[in-house]
Design a protein around this motif. Structure first.
Motif, PDB file in Angstrom:
ATOM      1  N   LYS A 147       0.780  -1.228   0.060  1.00 43.81           N
ATOM      2  CA  LYS A 147       0.237  -0.072  -0.116  1.00 43.81           C
ATOM      3  C   LYS A 147       0.802   1.219   0.013  1.00 43.81           C
ATOM      4  CE  LYS A 147      -4.046   2.203   2.263  1.00 43.81           C
ATOM      5  NZ  LYS A 147      -3.270   3.585   2.219  1.00 43.81           N
ATOM      6  N   PRO A 148       1.798   1.202   0.819  1.00 44.13           N
ATOM      7  CA  PRO A 148       2.793   2.363   0.727  1.00 44.13           C
ATOM      8  C   PRO A 148       3.405   2.817  -0.695  1.00 44.13           C
ATOM      9  CG  PRO A 148       3.223   1.333   2.767  1.00 44.13           C
ATOM     10  CD  PRO A 148       2.309   0.286   1.839  1.00 44.13           C
ATOM     11  N   LEU A 149       3.591   1.699  -1.457  1.00 47.15           N
ATOM     12  CA  LEU A 149       4.332   1.911  -2.866  1.00 47.15           C
ATOM     13  C   LEU A 149       3.179   2.434  -3.668  1.00 47.15           C
ATOM     14  CD1 LEU A 149       6.624   1.543  -4.899  1.00 47.15           C
ATOM     15  CD2 LEU A 149       5.916  -0.847  -5.036  1.00 47.15           C
ATOM     16  N   LYS A 203       2.602   6.600  -5.621  1.00 46.05           N
ATOM     17  CA  LYS A 203       2.529   7.084  -6.975  1.00 46.05           C
ATOM     18  C   LYS A 203       0.918   7.167  -7.244  1.00 46.05           C
ATOM     19  CE  LYS A 203       4.456   4.545 -10.131  1.00 46.05           C
ATOM     20  NZ  LYS A 203       4.685   3.747 -11.157  1.00 46.05           N
ATOM     21  N   LYS A 204       0.155   7.445  -6.270  1.00 46.49           N
ATOM     22  CA  LYS A 204      -1.345   7.748  -6.100  1.00 46.49           C
ATOM     23  C   LYS A 204      -1.739   6.806  -6.987  1.00 46.49           C
ATOM     24  CE  LYS A 204      -0.449  12.574  -5.177  1.00 46.49           C
ATOM     25  NZ  LYS A 204      -0.611  14.037  -5.670  1.00 46.49           N
ATOM     26  N   ILE A 205      -1.834   5.372  -6.747  1.00 44.10           N
ATOM     27  CA  ILE A 205      -2.276   4.641  -7.828  1.00 44.10           C
ATOM     28  C   ILE A 205      -3.528   3.853  -6.769  1.00 44.10           C
ATOM     29  CG2 ILE A 205      -2.159   2.154  -8.673  1.00 44.10           C
ATOM     30  CD1 ILE A 205       0.912   2.966  -9.541  1.00 44.10           C
ATOM     31  N   THR A 206      -4.654   3.796  -7.410  1.00 39.82           N
ATOM     32  CA  THR A 206      -5.757   3.036  -6.928  1.00 39.82           C
ATOM     33  C   THR A 206      -5.707   1.535  -7.308  1.00 39.82           C
ATOM     34  OG1 THR A 206      -7.077   5.063  -7.323  1.00 39.82           O
ATOM     35  CG2 THR A 206      -8.191   2.897  -7.058  1.00 39.82           C
ATOM     36  N   ILE A 207      -5.868   0.965  -6.090  1.00 43.27           N
ATOM     37  CA  ILE A 207      -6.024  -0.552  -6.046  1.00 43.27           C
ATOM     38  C   ILE A 207      -7.378  -1.120  -5.871  1.00 43.27           C
ATOM     39  CG2 ILE A 207      -5.130  -2.749  -5.202  1.00 43.27           C
ATOM     40  CD1 ILE A 207      -2.345  -1.470  -4.781  1.00 43.27           C
ATOM     41  N   GLU A 208      -8.091  -1.660  -6.832  1.00 39.52           N
ATOM     42  CA  GLU A 208      -9.483  -2.159  -6.585  1.00 39.52           C
ATOM     43  C   GLU A 208      -9.295  -3.783  -6.466  1.00 39.52           C
ATOM     44  OE1 GLU A 208     -13.476  -2.473  -9.345  1.00 39.52           O
ATOM     45  OE2 GLU A 208     -11.740  -1.221 -10.010  1.00 39.52           O
ATOM     46  N   ASN A 243       5.074  -5.451  -9.622  1.00 36.32           N
ATOM     47  CA  ASN A 243       5.380  -5.533 -11.013  1.00 36.32           C
ATOM     48  C   ASN A 243       4.111  -4.446 -11.714  1.00 36.32           C
ATOM     49  OD1 ASN A 243       7.042  -6.330 -13.477  1.00 36.32           O
ATOM     50  ND2 ASN A 243       4.845  -6.590 -14.239  1.00 36.32           N
ATOM     51  N   ALA A 244       2.951  -4.511 -11.413  1.00 39.23           N
ATOM     52  CA  ALA A 244       1.919  -3.869 -12.044  1.00 39.23           C
ATOM     53  C   ALA A 244       2.097  -2.406 -11.386  1.00 39.23           C
ATOM     54  CB  ALA A 244       0.529  -4.471 -11.330  1.00 39.23           C
ATOM     55  N   ILE A 245       2.255  -2.146 -10.000  1.00 38.24           N
ATOM     56  CA  ILE A 245       2.340  -0.764  -9.755  1.00 38.24           C
ATOM     57  C   ILE A 245       3.839  -0.120 -10.263  1.00 38.24           C
ATOM     58  CG2 ILE A 245       2.970   0.491  -7.355  1.00 38.24           C
ATOM     59  CD1 ILE A 245       1.496  -1.621  -5.904  1.00 38.24           C
ATOM     60  N   ARG A 246       4.742  -0.930 -10.586  1.00 38.53           N
ATOM     61  CA  ARG A 246       5.842  -0.295 -10.973  1.00 38.53           C
ATOM     62  C   ARG A 246       5.798   0.204 -12.521  1.00 38.53           C
ATOM     63  NH1 ARG A 246       9.413  -4.247 -10.081  1.00 38.53           N
ATOM     64  NH2 ARG A 246      10.052  -3.086  -8.007  1.00 38.53           N
ATOM     65  N   TYR A 247       4.807  -0.469 -13.274  1.00 40.68           N
ATOM     66  CA  TYR A 247       4.840  -0.104 -14.618  1.00 40.68           C
ATOM     67  C   TYR A 247       3.571   0.704 -14.931  1.00 40.68           C
ATOM     68  CZ  TYR A 247       9.039  -2.985 -15.634  1.00 40.68           C
ATOM     69  OH  TYR A 247      10.185  -3.477 -15.641  1.00 40.68           O
ATOM     70  N   THR A 248       2.898   0.992 -13.645  1.00 44.53           N
ATOM     71  CA  THR A 248       1.761   1.918 -13.829  1.00 44.53           C
ATOM     72  C   THR A 248       1.873   3.335 -13.658  1.00 44.53           C
ATOM     73  OG1 THR A 248       0.313   0.111 -13.242  1.00 44.53           O
ATOM     74  CG2 THR A 248      -0.736   2.339 -12.987  1.00 44.53           C
ATOM     75  N   GLY A 254      -1.240   7.857 -10.743  1.00 40.84           N
ATOM     76  CA  GLY A 254      -2.566   8.270 -10.708  1.00 40.84           C
ATOM     77  C   GLY A 254      -3.355   7.064 -11.504  1.00 40.84           C
ATOM     78  N   GLY A 255      -2.695   5.929 -11.944  1.00 39.03           N
ATOM     79  CA  GLY A 255      -3.244   5.052 -12.826  1.00 39.03           C
ATOM     80  C   GLY A 255      -3.963   3.803 -11.786  1.00 39.03           C
ATOM     81  N   GLN A 256      -4.453   2.764 -12.287  1.00 37.18           N
ATOM     82  CA  GLN A 256      -5.292   1.780 -11.358  1.00 37.18           C
ATOM     83  C   GLN A 256      -4.759   0.332 -11.594  1.00 37.18           C
ATOM     84  OE1 GLN A 256      -9.549   2.230 -11.429  1.00 37.18           O
ATOM     85  NE2 GLN A 256      -9.847  -0.075 -11.522  1.00 37.18           N
ATOM     86  N   VAL A 257      -4.751  -0.259 -10.488  1.00 40.62           N
ATOM     87  CA  VAL A 257      -4.490  -1.800 -10.413  1.00 40.62           C
ATOM     88  C   VAL A 257      -5.609  -2.541  -9.922  1.00 40.62           C
ATOM     89  CG1 VAL A 257      -2.629  -3.610  -9.740  1.00 40.62           C
ATOM     90  CG2 VAL A 257      -1.978  -1.205 -10.602  1.00 40.62           C
TER      91      VAL A 257
END
Length: 404
Positions: free
Chosen positions: A240-242, A246-251, A278-283, A286-289
């Protein structure tokens, strides 16, 4: 004389010779008897005709073959002998030709195998037929190609290891030498940087060790009943901190009531951790995983399917076949800090396969990627324990498929 060409030639020639000798013997013996019978019948008919014309007091002559008949039989016998000799010569030549057609390709394969033994894996043998020998040549070429590819991958793997180890070591060495020479002041910032490099190097070495053990199926595992959703929630909590950085939303779309799987909880969590990382790193920021689970059935087997999808840049179709290889990065511009060590997905594949599962990827450039980890709901029925060794207070299992 132990060559297969002489043995095949000798056996075939022996079969031809026996056949020819029997035919000549039977033909000669039967020819003489049948011709003698034919001459006797002809002379008896001539004798009856003479008695009819000469009257009852006439006398016939003895039955015998004349010079013409004898010459005819002799010529027939000689013809059969010459035909037999011709068949023997033809049989010998045909046997030798057949033996060579078999042994020459085998000698070619043998010479190529000797070159492979010497380390020359780029060997090809010509495929000149569609029989068993041709099939052997095709299989040999496939084996040689696989060995050549494996040799190239091994060399590339060693080169990548050297490169990945050299960089952090060079950084640590340079900073330490600067501190010793008094060029760099050993402050908190410098020590923190050295510590980060040491941690990164330690993680790389640990990943290499885990990967090597996983590839030879000697990784230390503790199998027990595992809830997949719980492992995913644990991995998401750690990451979650990672994602927040990057302000990535995880659904989360986790299907409730999934069956338990028999697995090593730490290794299963590592699979999900690597996929989500891997998904967070390449998103992009403000993206979404999206992480989802479901129960699916494939080949009469229940599978727990875990999907990790992102809306990042996606992976080019040319890179997809190699995405699970060691140190492979689709984006060659990424360094170790932005793209990781290049071992995460390779470890995912090995750990998934150790648990009897499989991992797949789908991606569209510009739209994102989806990674699928499928784990059998009854993995303990797919393998049997063939041996176990106590190792560092853990049980080291060697698994063997039941079908084998």
């Amino acid at each position: 004389m132990n060559s297969i060409i002489y043995r095949i030639t000798g056996l075939m020639f022996l079969a031809v010779a026996i056949t020819v000798f029997l035919l000549i013997y039977l033909a000669n013996s039967q020819m003489t008897d049948l011709f003698q019978e034919y001459v006797t019948v002809q002379q008896m008919e001539m004798h009856r005709s003479m008695i009819t014309h000469m009257g009852p007091g006439g006398h016939g002559q003895a039955v015998m073959m004349g010079t013409s008949e004898q010459n005819f039989l002799t010529s027939v016998h000689q013809s059969l002998i010459w035909v037999g000799v011709a068949l023997l010569v033809a049989g010998l030549m045909a046997s030798y030709a057949l033996a060579r057609s078999i042994t020459i390709p085998l000698r070619t394969v043998s010479a190529a195998a000797l070159e492979i033994e010497r380390g020359n894996f780029a060997q090809k043998v010509p495929v000149t037929s569609k029989d068993e020998v041709g099939s052997l040549a095709v299989i040999f070429n496939s084996m040689a190609e696989t060995l050549d590819n494996n040799s190239k991958l091994r060399r590339q793997f060693l080169a990548n290891i050297a490169h990945e180890l050299r960089t952090p070591l060079a950084v640590i060495q340079g900073h330490l030498e600067g501190m010793i020479d008094g060029i760099i002041e050993p402050n908190q910032k410098q020590l923190t940087s050295l510590h980060e490099e040491a941690v990164r190097l330690s993680r790389l070495i640990k990943d290499l060790k885990d990967l090597s053990l996983a590839e030879v199926r000697q990784l230390s595992l503790e199998f027990k009943a595992v809830a997949v959703n719980q492992m995913i929630e644990q991995a998401l909590y750690m990451l979650k901190p990672l994602a927040d950085e990057k302000k990535i939303t995880i659904e989360q779309n986790l299907t409730q009531g999934l069956p338990l799987i028999t697995a090593d909880a730490d290794r299963i969590c590592q699979i999900f951790y690597n996929l989500i990382t891997n998904a967070i790193r390449y998103t992009a920021t403000g993206g979404q995983v999206t992480v989802s689970t479901e129960l699916t059935k494939l080949e009469e087997q229940d599978w727990v399917k875990v999907t990790v999808a992102d809306n990042g840049p996606g992976i080019d179709a040319a890179d997809l076949p190699y995405i699970f290889d060691h140190f492979y990065r689709g984006d060659k511009s990424r360094d170790r800090k932005s793209g990781g060590t290049g071992l995460g997905l390779a470890i995912v594949r090995q750990l998934t396969e150790i648990h009897g599962g499989k991992v797949q990827v789908e991606s569209t450039v510009g739209k994102g990627s989806s990674f699928y980890a499928m784990l059998p709901a009854n993995v303990h029925e797919k393998a049997i324990i063939s041996s176990s060794v106590l190792h560092n207070d853990r049980v080291l299992y060697t698994y063997q498929d039941k079908a084998n």
